[in-house]
Design an enzyme around this catalytic site. Structure first.
Site, mmCIF file in Angstrom:
data_model
loop_
_atom_site.group_PDB
_atom_site.id
_atom_site.type_symbol
_atom_site.label_atom_id
_atom_site.label_comp_id
_atom_site.label_asym_id
_atom_site.label_seq_id
_atom_site.Cartn_x
_atom_site.Cartn_y
_atom_site.Cartn_z
ATOM 1 N N HIS A 19 0.897 -1.206 -0.017
ATOM 2 C CA HIS A 19 0.109 -0.143 0.105
ATOM 3 C C HIS A 19 0.872 1.168 0.011
ATOM 4 O O HIS A 19 0.482 2.407 -0.596
ATOM 5 C CB HIS A 19 -0.834 0.067 1.088
ATOM 6 N N LYS A 43 -17.190 -5.779 9.968
ATOM 7 C CA LYS A 43 -17.523 -6.995 10.722
ATOM 8 C C LYS A 43 -16.464 -8.173 10.346
ATOM 9 O O LYS A 43 -16.059 -8.900 11.253
ATOM 10 C CB LYS A 43 -19.096 -7.483 10.100
ATOM 11 N N ARG A 92 -1.981 -5.865 -8.673
ATOM 12 C CA ARG A 92 -1.019 -6.740 -8.356
ATOM 13 C C ARG A 92 -0.718 -7.922 -9.508
ATOM 14 O O ARG A 92 0.103 -8.264 -10.035
ATOM 15 C CB ARG A 92 -1.338 -7.520 -6.978
ATOM 16 N N SER A 130 -3.064 -7.783 2.273
ATOM 17 C CA SER A 130 -3.409 -7.708 3.834
ATOM 18 C C SER A 130 -3.764 -9.231 4.408
ATOM 19 O O SER A 130 -3.760 -9.447 5.431
ATOM 20 C CB SER A 130 -4.512 -6.667 3.954
HETATM 21 P P1 ADP Z 1 -9.455 -3.796 -0.926
HETATM 22 O O1 ADP Z 1 -9.995 -4.259 0.273
HETATM 23 O O2 ADP Z 1 -10.434 -2.728 -1.328
HETATM 24 O O3 ADP Z 1 -9.009 -4.626 -2.153
HETATM 25 P P2 ADP Z 1 -6.828 -3.021 -0.024
HETATM 26 O O4 ADP Z 1 -6.686 -2.577 1.508
HETATM 27 O O5 ADP Z 1 -6.646 -4.669 0.017
HETATM 28 O O6 ADP Z 1 -8.338 -2.954 -0.620
HETATM 29 O O7 ADP Z 1 -6.089 -2.259 -0.903
HETATM 30 C C1 ADP Z 1 -6.280 -1.124 -1.459
HETATM 31 C C2 ADP Z 1 -5.370 -1.046 -2.583
HETATM 32 O O8 ADP Z 1 -4.247 -1.005 -2.493
HETATM 33 C C3 ADP Z 1 -6.073 -1.694 -3.893
HETATM 34 O O9 ADP Z 1 -6.017 -1.092 -4.867
HETATM 35 C C4 ADP Z 1 -5.069 -2.661 -3.933
HETATM 36 O O10 ADP Z 1 -4.822 -3.406 -5.080
HETATM 37 C C5 ADP Z 1 -3.753 -2.055 -3.627
HETATM 38 N N1 ADP Z 1 -2.695 -2.980 -3.038
HETATM 39 C C6 ADP Z 1 -2.852 -3.812 -2.123
HETATM 40 N N2 ADP Z 1 -1.594 -4.558 -1.698
HETATM 41 C C7 ADP Z 1 -0.934 -3.948 -2.800
HETATM 42 C C8 ADP Z 1 0.417 -4.515 -3.248
HETATM 43 N N3 ADP Z 1 1.072 -5.433 -2.586
HETATM 44 N N4 ADP Z 1 0.954 -3.914 -4.598
HETATM 45 C C9 ADP Z 1 0.168 -2.913 -5.308
HETATM 46 N N5 ADP Z 1 -1.103 -2.502 -4.623
HETATM 47 C C10 ADP Z 1 -1.565 -3.187 -3.673
#
Ligand code: ADP
Length: 162
Positions: A19, A43, A92, A130
């Site tokens: 992120h 939740k 990704r 995550s």
């Molecule tokens: P969501 O639950 O909406 O997918 P996330 O918290 O998982 O949101 O991620 C928010 C944003 O960050 C998304 O656009 C996701 O693709 C991006 N993201 C998360 N991890 C990575 C990563 N390792 N590399 C690039 N982008 C990432």
């Protein structure tokens, strides 16, 4: 001149270096980025919205170009409310693309003025999410290279080794 503002929405449950990489690169393109933590997954989340926002704050360490906020409901409504036009998202893998393409198209259908900007993940973080962080941490695996120190500490508290 009008400031270029992007909304970077997501669950951030918890924030990872993946992120942060997108955020830092986004700051090269935008004057201001609003990290918008989605409250509607509360939740099923490991961390509360408050905890997620706090961990983001600790990771960023006061950059006035970054604002940390929360939103519920439609993203298009939130984007309008904060007077932004762009949404920033990371990609990704092909598996992200399908969902992101649908969301971006739907959002554009709801608001013709809104655009989603995608940044490709860095080679170091393409495998990082995550969800996998929580899985590894729950079994006592090391996540030090993948999340900020405060997140690592908080994960250890959530998953104490038996
Ligand atoms: P969501 O639950 O909406 O997918 P996330 O918290 O998982 O949101 O991620 C928010 C944003 O960050 C998304 O656009 C996701 O693709 C991006 N993201 C998360 N991890 C990575 C990563 N390792 N590399 C690039 N982008 C990432």
């Amino acid at each position: 001149m009008k400031q270029k503002i992007a909304v970077y929405p997501g669950s951030f449950d918890p924030i990872t270096f993946g992120h942060l990489d997108i955020l830092m690169r986004g700051l090269e393109l935008f004057d201001k980025i609003i990290i918008a933590v989605a409250s509607n997954i509360e939740k099923n989340a490991l961390f509360s919205v408050g905890e997620r926002m706090e961990l983001i704050g600790l990771a960023i360490d006061h950059d006035e170009r970054v604002i940390i906020d929360t939103f519920g409901g439609l993203l298009v409504d939130y984007v309008k409310k904060v007077d932004a036009r762009c949404v920033l998202r990371g990609l990704r893998a092909m598996s992200d693309f399908e969902y992101e393409f649908q969301m971006a198209s739907m959002n554009r259908n709801l608001n013709k003025e809104m655009d989603t900007i995608f940044m490709m993940t860095s080679k170091d973080y393409f495998f990082l999410s995550s969800r996998t962080i929580k899985e590894v941490a729950s079994f006592g695996g090391c996540v030090r290279d993948l999340v900020p120190p405060a997140v690592e500490k908080r994960l250890k508290e959530k998953f104490p080794l038996k």
